[in-house]
Design a protein around this motif. Sequence first.
Motif, PDB file in Angstrom:
ATOM      1  N   ARG A  23      30.119   6.196  30.806  1.00 27.89           N
ATOM      2  CA  ARG A  23      30.516   7.609  30.742  1.00 27.89           C
ATOM      3  C   ARG A  23      29.682   8.333  29.699  1.00 27.89           C
ATOM      4  O   ARG A  23      29.196   9.435  29.941  1.00 27.89           O
ATOM      5  CB  ARG A  23      32.001   7.770  30.423  1.00 27.89           C
ATOM      6  CG  ARG A  23      32.398   9.256  30.468  1.00 27.89           C
ATOM      7  CD  ARG A  23      33.550   9.653  29.558  1.00 27.89           C
ATOM      8  NE  ARG A  23      33.733   8.934  28.348  1.00 27.89           N
ATOM      9  CZ  ARG A  23      33.205   9.270  27.154  1.00 27.89           C
ATOM     10  NH1 ARG A  23      32.433  10.307  27.032  1.00 27.89           N
ATOM     11  NH2 ARG A  23      33.490   8.568  26.086  1.00 27.89           N
ATOM     12  N   ARG A  42      32.893  14.358  38.580  1.00 29.60           N
ATOM     13  CA  ARG A  42      33.182  12.918  38.642  1.00 29.60           C
ATOM     14  C   ARG A  42      34.275  12.597  39.653  1.00 29.60           C
ATOM     15  O   ARG A  42      34.226  11.555  40.310  1.00 29.60           O
ATOM     16  CB  ARG A  42      33.490  12.392  37.249  1.00 29.60           C
ATOM     17  CG  ARG A  42      32.198  12.431  36.422  1.00 29.60           C
ATOM     18  CD  ARG A  42      32.353  12.236  34.983  1.00 29.60           C
ATOM     19  NE  ARG A  42      31.068  12.588  34.344  1.00 29.60           N
ATOM     20  CZ  ARG A  42      30.884  12.661  33.069  1.00 29.60           C
ATOM     21  NH1 ARG A  42      31.872  12.378  32.239  1.00 29.60           N
ATOM     22  NH2 ARG A  42      29.714  13.002  32.580  1.00 29.60           N
ATOM     23  N   THR A  45      32.539  12.723  42.932  1.00 28.67           N
ATOM     24  CA  THR A  45      31.693  11.543  43.121  1.00 28.67           C
ATOM     25  C   THR A  45      32.472  10.407  43.774  1.00 28.67           C
ATOM     26  O   THR A  45      31.914   9.631  44.553  1.00 28.67           O
ATOM     27  CB  THR A  45      31.089  11.088  41.774  1.00 28.67           C
ATOM     28  OG1 THR A  45      30.290  12.160  41.270  1.00 28.67           O
ATOM     29  CG2 THR A  45      30.240   9.842  41.922  1.00 28.67           C
ATOM     30  N   ALA A  82      35.702   8.712  36.060  1.00 29.08           N
ATOM     31  CA  ALA A  82      36.487   9.953  36.102  1.00 29.08           C
ATOM     32  C   ALA A  82      37.738   9.813  35.238  1.00 29.08           C
ATOM     33  O   ALA A  82      38.098  10.733  34.489  1.00 29.08           O
ATOM     34  CB  ALA A  82      36.864  10.295  37.542  1.00 29.08           C
TER      35      ALA A  82
END
Length: 190
Positions: A23, A42, A45, A82
Amino acid sequence: MTNPPSPATAAGTSVWQQIVSIRRWIDKQSPIEDSLEALKTRVLTIGQEHGETCEALLATNTGDGHELAKELCDVILAAAVALCTADREAQDAFVDSLAWDEHTGKETIGRLVLKLGQEHGAACQALIGMTAYNPRKGASHTMDDLVARLCAVVRAGAAALHRIDSAAEQTFAANLEHVYNRSVGVVRLV
């Protein structure tokens, strides 16, 4: 006197530390400076990775699940990144979500991949509700709701991976190690 951490907890800690590092690397590489925009990207994604999982599922021949396993690992990793973006202290929730021995019953892998998509949809719904993006509904969710939904994505991905790979935990760890090494510069894509 405190008890030493169990092997599963210790492994979960190591996995979480790698996710935090990934991250951070993404944060450095990303032109997105706003943390909420980064979180939105995110969560989106995860959908991209789920789509690739569906492609791998459709292309999988009987007995050949390597590509599908890799794509499921990518979904879990995207959800974990995320989750780490949403709540940097979510390690325990993440570790609890990695239920590798979760009983999947007689569910087909197709149904489990559909469940994964459903959970991603719920995470998107929580993100929209948290940001009050839909003016008709306003703020209908909290960050805690989003964190719970992201954990559900991880849980669904882990269940699907476990269904097709008896060494799911090791497969995920190897995939994570590869992504981690790439992000810290050990391995570079050509």
